[in-house]
Design a protein around this motif. Sequence first.
Motif, PDB file in Angstrom:
ATOM      1  N   GLY A  65      70.285  27.802  25.924  1.00 44.46           N
ATOM      2  CA  GLY A  65      70.559  26.520  25.150  1.00 44.46           C
ATOM      3  C   GLY A  65      71.901  25.703  25.135  1.00 44.46           C
ATOM      4  O   GLY A  65      72.037  24.815  25.502  1.00 44.46           O
ATOM      5  N   SER A 119      72.796  27.448  19.286  1.00 44.37           N
ATOM      6  CA  SER A 119      71.758  27.926  20.292  1.00 44.37           C
ATOM      7  C   SER A 119      72.295  29.338  21.111  1.00 44.37           C
ATOM      8  O   SER A 119      73.485  29.516  20.660  1.00 44.37           O
ATOM      9  N   LYS A 139      63.545  25.060  23.980  1.00 46.06           N
ATOM     10  CA  LYS A 139      64.077  24.792  22.534  1.00 46.06           C
ATOM     11  C   LYS A 139      65.619  25.237  22.366  1.00 46.06           C
ATOM     12  O   LYS A 139      65.925  26.147  23.106  1.00 46.06           O
ATOM     13  N   LEU A 140      66.064  24.692  21.515  1.00 40.26           N
ATOM     14  CA  LEU A 140      67.391  25.045  20.945  1.00 40.26           C
ATOM     15  C   LEU A 140      67.149  26.295  19.890  1.00 40.26           C
ATOM     16  O   LEU A 140      66.048  26.479  19.529  1.00 40.26           O
ATOM     17  N   GLY A 141      68.212  27.034  19.458  1.00 36.97           N
ATOM     18  CA  GLY A 141      67.838  28.268  18.750  1.00 36.97           C
ATOM     19  C   GLY A 141      68.309  29.665  19.370  1.00 36.97           C
ATOM     20  O   GLY A 141      68.693  29.521  20.659  1.00 36.97           O
ATOM     21  N   ASN A 142      68.150  30.601  18.778  1.00 34.96           N
ATOM     22  CA  ASN A 142      68.536  31.871  19.149  1.00 34.96           C
ATOM     23  C   ASN A 142      67.402  32.749  19.731  1.00 34.96           C
ATOM     24  O   ASN A 142      66.740  33.157  18.885  1.00 34.96           O
TER      25      ASN A 142
END
Length: 394
Positions: free
Chosen positions: A131, A127, A295-298
């Motif tokens: 995140g 993340s 949300k997780l992620g970039n």
Amino acid sequence: FLYLDGAVTCNQGVAYQIAEGPIDFERLVDEMQRKVRYVDRLRQSAVFAPFNLFHPTWEFDPEFDIRNHVKRIAIEPAGDDAQYNETISRIFRTPLDRRHPLWAMYVIDGRADGRSAFLVVIHHCVSDGVGFARIATAFYDTDRNLELEPWTPPREGPWASPAMRVLNGLVDTLRAVPRVISLVSRGIAVLLGGFLRPKGRRAWRLLQRFRRAPGVRFAFNTPISGDASFSFAIFRLEDFGRIRAAHGGTINDVVLAMAGTALHRYAVKHGIETEGKYLRLLVPSNVRSMDTKDKLGNFVSMAPVLVPLGEMSTRDRLAAIIEYTREMKECGLARMVSLAIALSQWMLSPPLSYLAHRRFSSLGQQQKDATSKKAPSFNLVVTNVPGSPRSSYA
């Protein structure tokens, strides 16, 4: 970010916290075992396809063991801040084990003042900073007396064989083709349309201004060695708030002004000419929407920011930064950069994306850039990730 990892690069983030008093390690292990149930990504590994034919997928670790991730280090005899910083540096430059989920929590004992420290390491592919902060704060409790029900991770099946990964990758790719075509078409239309509008033209001019501004090359703008050191200073967030209230802008603008003043002093100390020159910064910019905020992620862009160097008051430097970042936000430069990055990812096949990222981070490319007589395309990355304002308990 996984593709950028190499012999001398390691894209891991670190969160460092000091606990008031010693930590019951066995109790912490038990608590973390209960907490990982709430974030699946903490039990998932990034699984690569053979020859990088397809992007990695997140798969549950069939050998998940909380003790692979929650560890204890003791400095004996008790050490000072320098020894603590060296211990943290050693942890930071050690790559996470890709056979398991890409995170770790270290309890470090042995401070001279009797306190202990937490060090959370999470790979950037899991993340972005927002995140990362959410995961890191999930490790701690805001209620001192909170007790979670005991929980044991379910036994997961083994990962698919290499041949099945290739087959699954082909199926997923074919299913994604219509969506990718739609995203690329819309992305190109939005990007070109954006640059044709007045705001887009302002963003283009601002980008060209960043590229052409006279810069400097610092001693640290050299090829990455693979070594790393950790250092920190403590400031009161309330002081940043008071500066912002008195002079305008944002907390981030104040941080950038501090960085500019510090780098100007560094340049003067090392005999580097700064008059009329600029510090070129890349500033991670949050581009999360309402749909992605949790949300997780970039969901991050790299905003190019110019910070004036030379002899001036920090107040004048802050005013110049406020003007620059306000224009950058008004013309939507960060979102346009984010869209351009996303387009490049959608249009490049996984093998080409892998090779392009590896070339970018390769030692050879860094050496080529370092021998150039021109100022580097950017001097450093400055990021500001807000943490929880509430007290936390382990």
